[in-house]
Design a protein around this motif. Structure first.
Motif, mmCIF file in Angstrom:
data_model
loop_
_atom_site.group_PDB
_atom_site.id
_atom_site.type_symbol
_atom_site.label_atom_id
_atom_site.label_comp_id
_atom_site.label_asym_id
_atom_site.label_seq_id
_atom_site.Cartn_x
_atom_site.Cartn_y
_atom_site.Cartn_z
ATOM 1 N N CYS A 169 3.652 -11.193 -5.668
ATOM 2 C CA CYS A 169 3.417 -9.907 -5.023
ATOM 3 C C CYS A 169 4.754 -9.221 -4.739
ATOM 4 O O CYS A 169 5.820 -9.734 -5.068
ATOM 5 C CB CYS A 169 2.661 -10.117 -3.716
ATOM 6 S SG CYS A 169 3.647 -11.012 -2.501
ATOM 7 N N SER B 177 6.552 -9.093 -2.270
ATOM 8 C CA SER B 177 7.539 -9.860 -1.495
ATOM 9 C C SER B 177 8.466 -10.656 -2.410
ATOM 10 O O SER B 177 9.546 -11.085 -1.986
ATOM 11 C CB SER B 177 6.851 -10.820 -0.531
ATOM 12 O OG SER B 177 5.961 -10.138 0.302
ATOM 13 N N CYS C 158 1.530 -13.843 4.152
ATOM 14 C CA CYS C 158 2.549 -13.107 3.403
ATOM 15 C C CYS C 158 2.680 -11.680 3.933
ATOM 16 O O CYS C 158 1.720 -11.090 4.424
ATOM 17 C CB CYS C 158 2.142 -13.087 1.940
ATOM 18 S SG CYS C 158 3.341 -12.271 0.873
ATOM 19 N N CYS D 4 2.790 -9.084 2.345
ATOM 20 C CA CYS D 4 1.999 -8.122 1.560
ATOM 21 C C CYS D 4 0.592 -7.989 2.110
ATOM 22 O O CYS D 4 -0.153 -7.099 1.699
ATOM 23 C CB CYS D 4 1.957 -8.546 0.090
ATOM 24 S SG CYS D 4 0.816 -9.905 -0.236
HETATM 25 ZN ZN ZN Z 1 2.212 -11.543 -0.882
#
Ligand code: ZN
Ligand code: ZN
Lengths: 433, 433
Positions: free
Chosen positions: A248, A250, A310, A312
């Protein structure tokens, strides 16, 4: 915007509950419909009803690539052939290939997995995806293709090769997302520059890396060349294809779609489960596969899992990018070395290119490693003293990384053969039989 | 069982009614959304409302491959890029390639077209289709792939090349339908025999020919080798891809899906419409294409149309298999010659193989044709007299077919390079500029 918020942002409790139900169902179906599982489970005295918790999966035996090979071609299918609509196959360079079978629902699920992945990379219906992965029995090309169709971007199924045409199309079509192996990406950038085109000028928004191991330093290099973020895409033909896990925004790990796959990490030497954060071999189980459910597959890929939430917003577990394979590890003088360690070192040093080959030989009953590294054109025709210094510097850095002194040769720029697929990094000349 | 009886068995009146409505709509959309049509129609003073009958299509100008090239890359698209999900491209060996764009609905329609085609060939959900067409920007591979997914058979997307692996997979998987070009089919049969495998023993049910011209004699030869019926598949990347027309069990022509395409036959020299049964250039119009509607495309393919009802029960018009192209016609001493005529002749003669090359040269200001033909292994090492007789026989037969005396050379078996794609039949050494 997250592609499938309901799935990707589930609570850990919900994930576990869904995984347990699906695992019980998958094991039951495998046991009932696939002779391989039926025989193996019966012999070990373990049965579907023994799976009362997720942890009970440890009672089940592993499935290896050799097991799949032995059931060639269709022995692992859990449904009648009429229900299978597509097959893929891993390369058969050693022994029989592994055949992977998909029902229509499996293809839908595969599309969903890769759609989530493209969405993680920031790719959507406004994008033009140039897919340099090969189409054919290999799953690389099709996984990206199905995902792109699902998110509604324009897919350009150009496949591998024809590097100059690739560059022309990037420019002419206004490609916004490229899918390539890191080594092919470097090569594309190199050829673009030869043609007088700055890769930055293409205006890419995202790059998807697949099918090859790479290092953070390699990512930085490619991101610099194309001025676009690069994301890791992970998958295996045996389990589905690309899309099992994707990185993602990140950029510090790949989210595994846990509603489709149950991951475990084991110590490859004894098969024992390792804890969160510990490095070991990734084991994957298909939770939703109709055509060919694979239970506890030994991927041979080395990674670690991280469960913290996370940035995201997605809740699925993250795996580190693959840093090695249990079978491409080179053992020299008892030390385990991965090509990624050499690559990482080279990317720290100026005036050398990240094009290299590791040659292992045993000239006088003792293992020797030579690392051939391309000097940059700027210094290659310079005075010898400078070359000697750089050579020594690389040897020091590598020794620092792997704990062994190796011989480094600086060779002429562009003298290592460029690969349009997976680069050949290790040449092992030892007779290991 | 007919795949889509409602469409494929419509009355001629219904077909015409549907075609007129769709044609009016297609012309209107093209005029409104594609600058190329807008400018051209405006300049000629012809407008969508001038299409009151199907015959009025003759008022519209033709669209040529050069027109499409000039709008490279996306100038012919009739919808915003957001609505396009996939692009393909014809080869760009001369000048810029032609880019073909598909919306999601276009891909669904393409799948439907090729599903009808596979159904005509007798291929359905119980079959295993080995698709040797290339995947990539070329439409050959994907058209078959999408059709196979639609009918629910198992598609093996092996793509071109790797001939020994192709044979291994045919045997191991129990392939029931092969898709190949006729020349690659011959080559596959040859290699199979070298490997000690009788192609008949594979048990094929159907063969689909694509992407290459062939003769009835070539079909008989391949049908004999594999003991399976072979069907013609026709398509063009510009209009869609394979599936525009496919041959049914009657094996005497290809049904054009008239609810998606409006076919015409013209005299290529003056553009005038020709009647049913007359040979000329095929003109095709997209009736249902969202992404890139092509109106009156000059295919350069030579064929004829037949409207009588077919034994198979389908009512769509049949076109003859393509017997030549307006642009691969060789003009020698004022005579138009097609490679298919040479092939047809060779297949009538014993002791020669249908592997040939036509070499056209102009050594002393006069055109000369040499036809190189492979002798069969049985006779090649025989006495010279026999060879001379066969050579003369071929020259007589060819003269009879094309009206010109050519020089024939009998050459060693397997000395003409085998192609894994389209065979190179004509080598023109004349400087024609
Ligand atoms: Zn993520
Ligand atoms: Zn028919």
């Amino acid at each position: 915007m997250i592609w499938n918020e309901e799935a990707e942002c589930m609570s850990r409790e919900d994930i576990k509950e869904i995984q347990l139900k699906k695992l019980q169902n998958a094991v039951k179906k495998a046991y009932e419909n696939v002779p391989y599982y039926n025989k193996k489970y019966t012999k070990l005295g373990v049965f579907p009803e023994d799976i009362g918790t997720l942890e009970d999966i440890a009672k089940l035996p592993f499935t290896t690539k050799d097991d799949l090979r032995e059931s060639y071609p269709f022995g692992m299918f859990a449904v009648p052939p009429k229900k299978i609509v597509e097959v893929h196959s891993s390369s058969g360079t050693t022994g029989k290939p592994v055949v992977s079978g998909y029902t229509r629902k499996d293809l839908d699920n595969w599309s969903e997995l890769m759609a989530r992945g493209l969405n993680m990379m920031g790719v959507g219906e406004d994008d033009i995806i140039q897919n340099t992965h090969g189409y054919g029995l290999f799953t690389g090309g099709f996984g990206i293709h199905y995902g792109a169709q699902k998110v509604g971007s324009i897919v350009v199924p150009i496949s591998t090769g024809q590097t100059r045409r690739q560059i022309e199309i990037m420019k002419d079509f206004g490609t916004t997302a490229m899918i390539f192996t890191p080594s092919y990406g470097l090569y594309l950038a190199e050829v673009a520059k030869e043609e007088g085109i700055d890769p930055k000028s293409i205006g890419l928004k995202a790059i998807g890396f697949g099918a090859e191991m790479w290092t953070e330093e390699m990512r930085k290099k490619i991101q610099d060349q194309f001025r676009a973020p690069a994301f890791n895409i992970y998958g295996l033909t045996e389990l589905m294809g690309p899309g099992v896990a994707v990185e993602c925004s990140s950029q510090n790990g790949l989210h595994i779609s846990e509603d489709y796959f149950l991951p475990e990490i084991i110590d490859p030497n004894n098969g024992n489960k390792l804890d969160e954060g510990q490095k070991g071999e990734l084991i994957l189980t298909n939770l939703e596969r109709e055509g060919m459910p694979i239970i506890r597959f030994r991927t041979k890929d080395i990674t670690a899992l991280h469960y913290e939430k996370c940035d995201c917003g997605r809740c699925f577990v993250k795996m580190d990018r693959i840093t090695g394979r249990t079978d491409d590890m080179i053992k020299v003088k008892g030390v385990a070395i991965f090509p990624s360690q050499i690559e990482k070192t080279l990317l720290k040093i100026d005036n050398v290119e990240p094009h290299y080959q590791i040659i292992v030989s045993r000239p006088h009953l003792l293992d020797e490693i030579e690392v051939k590294v391309e000097a940059s054109p700027d210094i290659f025709f310079d005075e010898v003293k400078e070359m000697v210094n750089i050579k020594k510097k690389i040897e020091d850095y590598i020794e620092n990384e792997i704990g062994l002194r190796v011989k480094v040769s600086l060779i002429e720029p562009k003298s290592i053969p460029r690969s349009e697929g997976k680069a050949v990094r290790v040449i092992d000349k030892r007779d290991l039989h």
